[in-house]
Design a protein around this motif. Structure first.
Motif: not given
Length: 612
Positions: A423-452
């Motif tokens: 469970p990652m917890g609550p997040t805004t749509w702004r953050e969800a849209l820059v994490t899950s769609p941002a897959e390899p070959t489209l984006s490098n790994a992106v921060p999802a909180g301070p540690e992940l």
């Protein structure tokens, strides 16, 4: 009272015909299904017309949920199949998607928040079927919106830049032995990337890539060559760890900003003209249009002299014009409300969950070090990632929903995917849209909180288990035929998964793996052949709306929809004839069909008796 024996005989014959069809083991050819019928399954939620306030669509018992598999740039096919799912099954109270299905969820949740979905005008609240009709109509209109150049820039921008680079022979000049030619080619590429060809498109270009090529790279020509070659390779992963590390062309924060135009319009937020939208819904989103494809609806005339398609696109264009003016003046602060900073799934209409793979601990550290090494021109990189404890399958959503899943999922399933639930917890749509769609070959790994670090939403391809853990009684899965594909498998291998671990998650030939369990537990699966057509809006819309429906739900079978024990790899369980969990066997489907038909006939007789 007189009951016509011919009528009753015909109804019973239809029941037994459907039951017999459920024994068939041959798959219907895709795109060759019968014309669907308007049906009235007992899955309808309570009508919103019971109160003058036209109460929210949300119910807390999760009667019906949709799970949507991502499909990259072919996400256009999601919307017509969602329209059909709403028409056939009803309005869901839960949704889970990932990758490009995050975008779909963002728009879908916004649409269910539109007050005109429930308010039919003239002081009347919409009935269940009227709500379904309005929702399905708007979902079908994405076919037109996707062709609008303003939004289409998202999906074609990497190819557009690559083509412009080809037109100027930039790659050939970058590898030229003449240094002045290489520098001029680099300057031309940077100009293409930062060229202000519209506020939207310049916002879509990754500023970190421009910074790397224009400022921070110790050898920007080598980075430019790598960027162009990687863009030309598209979604090919292979065994190249750089797909997790390099800077790519798309800026997903800009993507989110652009998508908000559609999401906020569908939600009826300012500056949407709600009076015109009500007229549009009344004339083009009527119950009579359930079962029609958008190409048929868009040509219908309206009272203002426009066709439904012309009316809709003019109205959307007016909305865009006003918001564009503010964007040009104020940047991202439009002065109008936006859906981007709302919390995912925290609205009253839909409990939405979004999944993304995440790296934690030493795995996240290794990937961060790899990103830094790439920027310093180290291209030969070995990642030190332990799949077992370094890679988790994360889920964003409301805290209460995630707590329920954390509590219930271990009691329901023990497959490999369910064991990786995080469970990652609550997040805004702004953050969800820059994490899950941002897959390899489209984006490098992106921060999802301070540690992940988020690695993209490729991980959960059949999201049934998590939805069942949420408490969903019925899960309708939107999937595609065939195997999982090299993309997902190659990424898992890059992240340290063994062959055995990959098979436990993604094999379509190994019983009781995570894909198989997800298919077993789905109550219905739309098997959408979105990989066969080219990326063409009309063909993808057809692939979505006319997709085979593989269902063991007696009501759907009894009304003659695409039924039964068809065996299509990737859409049906490996042993489709064996009853497992909520998935009925072929013979059970037949019995269920007959039972549902008997009930249907009995209800008609009951109505007949009451009338006479």
């Amino acid at each position: 009272m007189y009951l016509n024996p011919l009528v009753i005989t015909t109804l019973l014959y239809a029941c037994f015909s459907v039951a017999a069809a459920s024994y068939s083991t041959g798959a219907l050819p895709l795109f060759q299904q019968e014309r669907r019928q308007l049906q009235q399954c007992p899955l309808q939620q309570a009508s919103a017309g019971d109160t003058p306030e036209c109460a929210s669509l949300q119910t807390q018992d999760f009667e019906l949920c949709f799970g949507v598999r991502g499909n990259g740039p072919r996400l256009f096919a999601h919307f017509p199949v969602l329209a059909r799912a709403v028409e056939d099954f009803g309005i869901p109270s839960g949704y889970l998607g990932s990758s490009s299905a995050t975008i779909t969820g963002f728009l879908f949740e916004g649409l269910l928040e539109n007050p005109l979905v429930r308010d039919c005008g003239g002081g009347q609240c919409c009935t269940d079927m009227e709500q379904r009709a309005r929702i399905s109509y708007v979902l079908k209109t994405f076919q037109d919106i996707a062709q609008d150049s303003f939004l289409n820039g998202i999906f074609i921008l990497p190819e557009t830049i690559l083509q412009r680079a080809k037109d100027k022979n930039i790659l050939l000049r970058l590898v030229s032995p003449i240094g002045t030619n290489r520098q001029a080619a680099l300057d031309d590429l940077i100009e293409i990337l930062i060229e202000p060809f519209g506020v939207l498109k310049s916002t879509l270009v990754n500023p970190e890539l421009i910074k790397l090529l224009n400022d921070t790279s110790p050898n920007p020509i080598r980075h430019a060559i790598d960027t162009l070659r990687a863009t030309a390779e598209g979604f090919r992963v292979g065994n190249d760890p750089l797909v997790l590390l390099r800077e790519y062309i798309l800026n997903f924060r800009g993507v989110a900003w652009a998508l908000d135009f559609v999401a906020s319009f569908w939600a009826g937020l300012e500056p949407t003209n709600l009076d015109e939208m009500q007229t549009l819904f009344q004339e083009c989103g009527s119950v009579e249009n359930i079962g029609l494809e958008y190409s048929e609806i868009s040509m219908q005339p309206t009272s203002n002299g426009e066709t439904c398609g012309e009316f809709y696109m003019r109205m959307y264009g007016d909305y865009l014009s006003e918001r564009r003016a503010f964007e040009a003046l104020l940047g991202e602060d439009t002065g109008f409300p936006s859906r981007l900073d709302l919390m995912v799934g925290d609205q009253s209409s839909l409990t939405t969950l979004i999944s993304t793979a995440v790296a934690n601990g030493d795995a996240a550290t290794s990937i961060r070090e790899g990103i830094a090494a790439y920027k310093n021109l180290t291209f030969d990189i070995d990642l030190d990632v332990n799949w077992a404890d370094g890679i988790l399958f994360g889920y964003f959503g409301p805290s209460q929903a995630l707590d329920t899943i954390s509590s219930q999922l271990p009691n329901l399933f023990s497959d490999a995917k369910s064991q990786r639930f995080f469970p990652m917890g609550p997040t805004t749509w702004r953050e969800a849209l820059v994490t899950s769609p941002a897959e390899p070959t489209l984006s490098n790994a992106v921060p999802a909180g301070p540690e992940l670090l988020s690695l993209g939403g490729w991980s959960d391809t059949t999201p049934t288990q998590v939805l069942k853990g949420l408490g969903c009684e019925r899960v309708v899965l939107i999937n595609r035929p065939g195997g999982i594909g090299d993309f997902t498998i190659d990424i898992a291998a890059l992240l340290g998964a063994s062959d055995q671990q990959i098979e436990a998650l993604y094999s379509v030939q190994l019983e009781e793996n995570s894909v198989d369990v997800g298919l077993q537990q789905a109550d219905a699966t739309f098997c959408t052949d979105w990989d066969s057509p080219p990326i063409d809006f009309e063909l993808l819309a057809e692939a979505g709306y006319d997709a085979p429906l593989l269902s063991h739900d007696g009501c759907v079978l009894s009304l003659g929809l695409n039924a039964s024990a068809q065996e299509i790899a990737g859409c049906t369980p490996i042993d489709a004839k064996v009853s497992k969990g909520n998935k009925l066997s072929s013979s059970s489907s037949a019995v269920g069909s007959v039972s549902a038909c008997w009930l249907y006939v009995a209800s008609i007789v009951g109505v007949w008796v009451s009338l006479f």
